[in-house]
Design a protein around this motif. Structure first.
Motif, PDB file in Angstrom:
ATOM      1  N   ALA A  77       0.813  -1.344   0.118  1.00  0.00           N
ATOM      2  CA  ALA A  77       0.087  -0.129   0.145  1.00  0.00           C
ATOM      3  C   ALA A  77       0.881   1.238  -0.064  1.00  0.00           C
ATOM      4  N   GLY A  78       2.244   1.007   0.216  1.00  0.00           N
ATOM      5  CA  GLY A  78       3.050   1.950   0.051  1.00  0.00           C
ATOM      6  C   GLY A  78       3.992   2.559   1.283  1.00  0.00           C
ATOM      7  N   ALA A  79       3.843   1.678   2.423  1.00  0.00           N
ATOM      8  CA  ALA A  79       4.396   1.948   3.667  1.00  0.00           C
ATOM      9  C   ALA A  79       6.019   1.829   3.458  1.00  0.00           C
ATOM     10  N   PHE A  80       6.606   2.910   4.132  1.00  0.00           N
ATOM     11  CA  PHE A  80       8.017   2.723   4.123  1.00  0.00           C
ATOM     12  C   PHE A  80       8.566   1.441   4.789  1.00  0.00           C
ATOM     13  N   ALA A  81       7.936   1.391   6.210  1.00  0.00           N
ATOM     14  CA  ALA A  81       8.244   0.126   6.978  1.00  0.00           C
ATOM     15  C   ALA A  81       6.971   0.090   7.651  1.00  0.00           C
ATOM     16  N   VAL A  82       6.939  -1.273   8.287  1.00  0.00           N
ATOM     17  CA  VAL A  82       5.697  -1.619   9.118  1.00  0.00           C
ATOM     18  C   VAL A  82       6.097  -2.014  10.622  1.00  0.00           C
ATOM     19  N   VAL A  83       5.252  -1.449  11.503  1.00  0.00           N
ATOM     20  CA  VAL A  83       5.501  -1.793  12.958  1.00  0.00           C
ATOM     21  C   VAL A  83       4.558  -2.817  13.430  1.00  0.00           C
ATOM     22  N   VAL A  84       4.794  -3.878  13.737  1.00  0.00           N
ATOM     23  CA  VAL A  84       4.070  -5.022  14.520  1.00  0.00           C
ATOM     24  C   VAL A  84       4.280  -5.144  15.905  1.00  0.00           C
ATOM     25  N   GLY A  85       3.199  -5.175  16.656  1.00  0.00           N
ATOM     26  CA  GLY A  85       3.364  -5.192  18.284  1.00  0.00           C
ATOM     27  C   GLY A  85       2.617  -6.398  18.674  1.00  0.00           C
ATOM     28  N   GLY A  86       1.355  -6.246  18.816  1.00  0.00           N
ATOM     29  CA  GLY A  86       0.627  -7.113  19.614  1.00  0.00           C
ATOM     30  C   GLY A  86       0.701  -8.491  18.977  1.00  0.00           C
ATOM     31  N   ALA A  87       0.909  -8.594  17.874  1.00  0.00           N
ATOM     32  CA  ALA A  87       0.774 -10.029  17.082  1.00  0.00           C
ATOM     33  C   ALA A  87       2.226 -10.713  17.341  1.00  0.00           C
ATOM     34  N   ILE A  88       2.929  -9.888  17.787  1.00  0.00           N
ATOM     35  CA  ILE A  88       4.344 -10.731  18.403  1.00  0.00           C
ATOM     36  C   ILE A  88       4.665 -10.853  19.735  1.00  0.00           C
ATOM     37  N   THR A  89       4.390  -9.426  20.369  1.00  0.00           N
ATOM     38  CA  THR A  89       4.961  -9.182  21.936  1.00  0.00           C
ATOM     39  C   THR A  89       3.795  -9.187  22.822  1.00  0.00           C
ATOM     40  N   ARG A  90       2.737  -9.302  22.840  1.00  0.00           N
ATOM     41  CA  ARG A  90       1.717  -9.486  23.755  1.00  0.00           C
ATOM     42  C   ARG A  90       0.846 -10.773  23.711  1.00  0.00           C
ATOM     43  N   PRO A  91       1.402 -11.342  24.605  1.00  0.00           N
ATOM     44  CA  PRO A  91       0.765 -12.968  24.682  1.00  0.00           C
ATOM     45  C   PRO A  91      -0.745 -13.005  25.161  1.00  0.00           C
ATOM     46  N   LEU A  92      -0.986 -12.120  25.751  1.00  0.00           N
ATOM     47  CA  LEU A  92      -2.545 -12.108  26.391  1.00  0.00           C
ATOM     48  C   LEU A  92      -3.352 -11.822  25.066  1.00  0.00           C
ATOM     49  N   GLU A  93      -2.993 -10.977  24.288  1.00  0.00           N
ATOM     50  CA  GLU A  93      -3.716 -10.538  23.124  1.00  0.00           C
ATOM     51  C   GLU A  93      -3.971 -11.700  22.124  1.00  0.00           C
ATOM     52  N   ILE A  94      -2.623 -12.342  21.935  1.00  0.00           N
ATOM     53  CA  ILE A  94      -2.498 -13.517  21.153  1.00  0.00           C
ATOM     54  C   ILE A  94      -3.266 -14.836  21.535  1.00  0.00           C
ATOM     55  N   ALA A  95      -3.309 -15.144  22.819  1.00  0.00           N
ATOM     56  CA  ALA A  95      -4.001 -16.135  23.332  1.00  0.00           C
ATOM     57  C   ALA A  95      -5.472 -16.038  23.242  1.00  0.00           C
ATOM     58  N   ARG A  96      -5.813 -14.685  23.497  1.00  0.00           N
ATOM     59  CA  ARG A  96      -7.419 -14.086  23.299  1.00  0.00           C
ATOM     60  C   ARG A  96      -7.860 -14.423  21.867  1.00  0.00           C
ATOM     61  N   ARG A  97      -7.135 -14.289  21.026  1.00  0.00           N
ATOM     62  CA  ARG A  97      -7.420 -14.402  19.439  1.00  0.00           C
ATOM     63  C   ARG A  97      -7.711 -15.766  19.191  1.00  0.00           C
ATOM     64  N   PHE A  98      -6.683 -16.728  19.570  1.00  0.00           N
ATOM     65  CA  PHE A  98      -6.876 -18.203  19.422  1.00  0.00           C
ATOM     66  C   PHE A  98      -8.066 -18.446  19.926  1.00  0.00           C
ATOM     67  N   ILE A  99      -8.475 -18.257  21.324  1.00  0.00           N
ATOM     68  CA  ILE A  99      -9.400 -19.039  22.082  1.00  0.00           C
ATOM     69  C   ILE A  99     -10.632 -18.330  21.631  1.00  0.00           C
ATOM     70  N   ARG A 100     -10.982 -17.083  21.357  1.00  0.00           N
ATOM     71  CA  ARG A 100     -12.035 -16.491  20.739  1.00  0.00           C
ATOM     72  C   ARG A 100     -12.545 -17.319  19.349  1.00  0.00           C
ATOM     73  N   ALA A 101     -11.485 -17.503  18.722  1.00  0.00           N
ATOM     74  CA  ALA A 101     -11.820 -18.236  17.202  1.00  0.00           C
ATOM     75  C   ALA A 101     -12.207 -19.435  17.512  1.00  0.00           C
ATOM     76  N   VAL A 102     -11.705 -20.156  18.452  1.00  0.00           N
ATOM     77  CA  VAL A 102     -12.115 -21.447  18.435  1.00  0.00           C
ATOM     78  C   VAL A 102     -13.676 -21.592  19.304  1.00  0.00           C
ATOM     79  N   GLU A 103     -13.802 -20.841  20.303  1.00  0.00           N
ATOM     80  CA  GLU A 103     -15.061 -20.785  20.967  1.00  0.00           C
ATOM     81  C   GLU A 103     -16.180 -20.281  20.137  1.00  0.00           C
ATOM     82  N   SER A 104     -15.709 -19.611  19.104  1.00  0.00           N
ATOM     83  CA  SER A 104     -17.084 -18.966  18.397  1.00  0.00           C
ATOM     84  C   SER A 104     -17.136 -19.809  17.062  1.00  0.00           C
ATOM     85  N   ARG A 105     -16.580 -20.823  16.937  1.00  0.00           N
ATOM     86  CA  ARG A 105     -16.847 -21.684  15.760  1.00  0.00           C
ATOM     87  C   ARG A 105     -18.145 -22.488  15.700  1.00  0.00           C
TER      88      ARG A 105
END
Length: 232
Positions: free
Chosen positions: A204-232
């Protein structure tokens, strides 16, 4: 490291955000542990780290030797902005050796009575050689920050102000519009949850990309997996 060298190193790359604030699982009152996340990010190949708090700026620079985008998150009474909102935080980050200083450059309410233009002008006058990154939420804010002399513009706050677009994923359109308009690096940041989205940010034209929560915030990462499984 000079600005030109930092920019050359980060171009087309992923900058990893390693942050932990009070109330989060990886925040330890007694001692910073985010340098361990930064160690992993360096081993993975990131060219720079974004982090919050003076102690983490110092610890991560000592651990990795990488350029650090430093900020301080603090909520003052009367302020809606909370990312490096006053000169005190700028002073502290300069003293700590931040290679780049990130500031809230949105139009949110400021408790000191200053406009964002007045504040940014004061910062630039006090630190003419500092490398400053504007965290913005809209196209207009990004253009304004560029005109005020910010060295980089990041889409960090898109979706996090009351008046900006609320999206489930990254704001590709904001990145695209800004990169077509301004002549300083546009940093794609905010809700980048997958490698595919990071690639799309660059497309899209970004010079660089910052990634945080998807790599360094384990609570957010765990919640994303758990919610996806529970909502199936």
């Amino acid at each position: 490291m000079k600005k030109e060298e930092i920019f050359e190193n980060i171009k087309g790359k992923v900058i990893v955000s390693c942050q932990a604030v009070p109330g989060e699982p990886l925040y330890v009152e007694e001692k910073s542990i985010m340098y361990l996340m930064a160690r992993a990010a360096k081993q993975a190949g990131t060219p720079a780290i974004r982090t919050s708090s003076i102690r983490d700026v110092i610890a991560i620079k000592e651990e990795t030797g990488l350029p650090v985008i430093g900020l301080v998150k603090v909520q003052y009474e009367g302020f809606e902005s909370y990312i490096t909102p006053t000169m005190k935080e700028v002073d502290d980050l300069m003293e700590a050796g931040s290679d780049i200083i990130a500031l809230d450059c949105t139009n949110q309410k400021r408790g000191d009575g200053k406009t964002i233009n007045e504040f940014l002008t004061e910062v630039r006058e006090k630190y003419p050689e500092a490398v400053l990154m504007a965290d913005i939420s809209t196209y207009e804010e990004g253009v304004n920050a560029w005109k005020l002399g910010m060295d980089l513009v990041g889409t960090t706050m898109s979706g996090y102000t009351s008046y900006s677009s609320k999206l489930d994923g990254p704001d590709y359109e904001l990145v695209r519009k800004l990169s077509d308009t301004i002549d300083v690096p546009v940093i794609g940041e905010g809700r980048v949850h997958s490698p595919e989205q990071a690639v799309k940010m660059l497309e899209a034209g970004a010079f660089a990309v910052v990634v945080g929560g998807a790599i360094t915030r384990p609570l957010e990462i765990a919640r994303r997996f758990i919610r996806a499984v529970e909502s199936r």
